[in-house]
Design an enzyme around this catalytic site. Structure first.
Site, PDB file in Angstrom:
ATOM      1  N   GLY A 129       0.798  -1.383  -0.098  1.00 35.72           N
ATOM      2  CA  GLY A 129       0.018  -0.095   0.004  1.00 35.72           C
ATOM      3  C   GLY A 129       0.910   1.218   0.034  1.00 35.72           C
ATOM      4  N   GLU A 166       4.092  -6.822   1.583  1.00 31.67           N
ATOM      5  CA  GLU A 166       3.648  -6.870   0.257  1.00 31.67           C
ATOM      6  C   GLU A 166       3.277  -5.949  -0.660  1.00 31.67           C
ATOM      7  OE1 GLU A 166      -0.201  -8.338   1.457  1.00 31.67           O
ATOM      8  OE2 GLU A 166       0.386 -10.265   2.004  1.00 31.67           O
ATOM      9  N   PRO A 167       4.544  -4.944  -0.727  1.00 31.18           N
ATOM     10  CA  PRO A 167       4.406  -3.853  -1.810  1.00 31.18           C
ATOM     11  C   PRO A 167       4.183  -4.396  -3.207  1.00 31.18           C
ATOM     12  CG  PRO A 167       6.908  -4.581  -1.403  1.00 31.18           C
ATOM     13  CD  PRO A 167       5.791  -5.358  -0.584  1.00 31.18           C
ATOM     14  N   GLY A 168       3.508  -3.552  -4.060  1.00 26.68           N
ATOM     15  CA  GLY A 168       3.207  -3.632  -5.451  1.00 26.68           C
ATOM     16  C   GLY A 168       3.760  -2.635  -6.085  1.00 26.68           C
ATOM     17  N   ARG A 204      -6.418   2.819 -15.261  1.00 32.04           N
ATOM     18  CA  ARG A 204      -6.611   3.648 -14.279  1.00 32.04           C
ATOM     19  C   ARG A 204      -7.210   5.143 -14.266  1.00 32.04           C
ATOM     20  NH1 ARG A 204      -2.667   5.212 -11.834  1.00 32.04           N
ATOM     21  NH2 ARG A 204      -3.564   4.966  -9.692  1.00 32.04           N
ATOM     22  N   TYR A 229     -10.368   5.161 -12.016  1.00 33.18           N
ATOM     23  CA  TYR A 229     -10.082   5.925 -10.744  1.00 33.18           C
ATOM     24  C   TYR A 229      -9.997   7.581 -10.894  1.00 33.18           C
ATOM     25  CZ  TYR A 229      -8.084   1.258  -9.042  1.00 33.18           C
ATOM     26  OH  TYR A 229      -7.821  -0.087  -8.871  1.00 33.18           O
ATOM     27  N   CYS A 254     -14.436   3.358 -27.913  1.00 36.24           N
ATOM     28  CA  CYS A 254     -16.014   3.874 -28.182  1.00 36.24           C
ATOM     29  C   CYS A 254     -16.707   4.155 -26.724  1.00 36.24           C
ATOM     30  CB  CYS A 254     -16.805   2.983 -29.127  1.00 36.24           C
ATOM     31  SG  CYS A 254     -16.188   2.782 -30.645  1.00 36.24           S
TER      32      CYS A 254
HETATM   33  C1  PLP Z   1      -3.189  -5.165  -3.814  1.00 36.07           C
HETATM   34  C2  PLP Z   1      -2.699  -5.779  -2.780  1.00 36.07           C
HETATM   35  C3  PLP Z   1      -1.639  -5.588  -2.019  1.00 36.07           C
HETATM   36  C4  PLP Z   1      -0.345  -4.629  -2.970  1.00 36.07           C
HETATM   37  O1  PLP Z   1      -0.844  -3.088  -2.861  1.00 36.07           O
HETATM   38  P1  PLP Z   1       0.072  -2.099  -3.419  1.00 36.07           P
HETATM   39  O2  PLP Z   1      -0.606  -0.820  -3.307  1.00 36.07           O
HETATM   40  O3  PLP Z   1       0.237  -2.280  -5.003  1.00 36.07           O
HETATM   41  O4  PLP Z   1       1.327  -2.045  -2.713  1.00 36.07           O
HETATM   42  C5  PLP Z   1      -0.901  -5.989  -1.140  1.00 36.07           C
HETATM   43  N1  PLP Z   1      -1.447  -6.902  -0.495  1.00 36.07           N
HETATM   44  C6  PLP Z   1      -2.410  -7.414  -0.775  1.00 36.07           C
HETATM   45  C7  PLP Z   1      -3.279  -8.333   0.015  1.00 36.07           C
HETATM   46  C8  PLP Z   1      -3.322  -6.568  -1.929  1.00 36.07           C
HETATM   47  O5  PLP Z   1      -4.559  -7.002  -2.195  1.00 36.07           O
END
Ligand code: PLP
Length: 418
Positions: free
Chosen positions: A243, A278-280, A317, A321, A346
């Site tokens: 997050g 859990e960084p994305g 996105r 959003y 379209c």
């Molecule tokens: C989507 C998600 C993430 C990653 O979120 P980011 O905002 O991209 O860091 C981590 N953990 C869980 C469970 C998620 O659903």
């Protein structure tokens, strides 16, 4: 030289990623095309991961943010694990060489076949999101005669102050088990023969730019861990989710990963847990961008449209959003005009940027939609029967295709005229 993001900069008038002129990519591969930088991935992974070096930890990359197996392999080589939300993502992670014991599996709606898949591959743990899921998992594990290691995803009821569609840690959200209920669910899990509670999990939202909610959540969850240990549960893993936000404009400064670590690590030290993160977006977001060609320019009374060959199906996105993506030309322009950058789909919502100051373009010019490494390609679809873009990985002065552009054949794969 004008730096936009690490490894993405203008050299003279031309936009470069590492040592590659982005126009060379557009020329050789065509557009639209997603471009990722190996050096940027390495930079962002290390910026994040090293912030937590004070404690034993696993950085489990959120596969959903950027799922290409070449990217997952890169991260695996840097020591990353994977945070997954479907069996398909577990399949990708394992395919890319991420060890199963570094994979965690979250999601509110895991099917039995997905549980079986994950169990048979021996993943680290399931992040369980409801009482019924816990019971189902216990049964599936019994059938396979394999104990399922679990964490309960606790909903700590904190406000991450981000976009409502991407806040997940409030009581009103569908995610996780309410804080007040979690203790009771752990007690149930303790009695079950085929599940083994080894951790605790929370994930409060995405694109979070104020790190204080992480401290609030960590404090609440740490209290719960103490209460659980008092009842004899061996909670070994403290999974603080992902997050952490990024800057979508080159001139903004997002919080550092160290400032996030300061909010979480003290609790983990006190508990003597192993930390999972859990960084994305934080790792992938500014490691990639989307290149698109200006197909047509419409100049109307008081309104200018750049119609480009990337659309909402390629990069969702902005439509989904109302998200901001900084857009820059591959070659700097003399004059500025205010334009809407729109795709060919379209739908009126097919907008990449609204009323944006941009260098005055001509037909055929190339634009870069920046910060599109996360939730870019991975959210793309075939809407309007558009083939999805190619993906390219740049390293130094070289680049390689890591996913071919789809073909018409891929559009109708599996379809049948009966
Ligand atoms: C989507 C998600 C993430 C990653 O979120 P980011 O905002 O991209 O860091 C981590 N953990 C869980 C469970 C998620 O659903």
């Amino acid at each position: 030289m004008e730096k936009l993001f690490p490894f993405i900069e203008y050299r003279g008038r031309k936009l470069f990623v590492e040592d590659v002129d982005v126009q060379a990519i557009a020329k050789r591969i065509g557009t639209p095309v997603y471009v990722y930088s190996k050096a940027a991935f390495s930079y962002w992974f290390n910026e994040f991961d090293s912030a937590f070096n004070d404690v034993e930890h696993l950085t489990a990359f959120a596969v959903k943010s950027c799922s290409n197996i070449a990217i997952l392999r890169l991260l695996a080589e840097m020591g990353a694990g994977a945070d997954t939300v479907s069996a398909g993502e577990i399949f990708r992670a394992i395919n890319a060489g991420i060890a199963p014991e570094k994979i965690v599996f979250a999601g509110v709606g895991k099917r039995k076949d997905e549980m079986e898949y994950a169990l048979s591959h021996g993943i680290l743990m399931f992040n369980v999101e409801s009482r019924q899921e816990l019971e189902t998992l216990n049964k599936v594990a019994e059938k396979l005669r394999k104990r399922a290691r679990i964490a309960i995803r606790v909903n700590p009821d904190v406000d991450p102050k981000t976009h409502p569609y991407i806040s997940t840690g409030l009581r009103t959200s569908k995610f996780g088990i309410d804080y007040d209920e979690a203790f009771d669910v752990y007690m149930k899990a303790k009695e079950m023969e085929w599940v083994e509670p080894i951790g605790i999990h929370f994930h409060i939202g995405s694109q979070i730019l104020d790190v204080s909610p992480f401290e609030e959540a960590s404090a609440k969850v740490a209290d719960l861990v103490k209460a659980l240990r008092d009842k004899g549960l061996d909670i070994e893993y403290f999974d603080a989710g992902g997050g952490l936000g990024i800057n979508y404009h080159p001139e903004e400064n997002p919080p550092s990963s160290s400032s996030l670590a300061e909010r979480i690590v003290p609790f983990v030290k006190e508990l003597d847990c192993k930390l999972i993160l859990e960084p994305g977006r934080r790792i992938s977001g500014n490691s990639g961008f989307l290149l698109t060609e200006v197909l047509y320019i419409k100049r109307k009374e008081g309104k200018i449209f750049y119609i480009v060959d990337a659309a909402m199906n390629d990069c969702m996105r902005p439509s989904l959003y109302d998200a901001y993506h900084h857009i820059v030309p591959a070659e700097k322009k003399e004059n500025i005009e205010i334009v809407d950058v729109v795709g060919p789909v379209c739908e009126t919502g097919d907008i990449l940027a609204k009323e944006r100051e941009l260098g005055k373009c001509e037909q055929g010019d190339i634009l870069a939609v920046l910060s599109a490494g996360a939730y870019g390609f991975s959210m793309s679809s075939n809407y309007n029967s558009r083939v999805r873009p190619a993906e390219i990985l740049v390293s130094g002065s070289k680049f390689e295709v890591i996913r071919e552009r789809e073909t018409f054949g891929s559009l109708i794969e599996g379809e049948k005229i009966v």
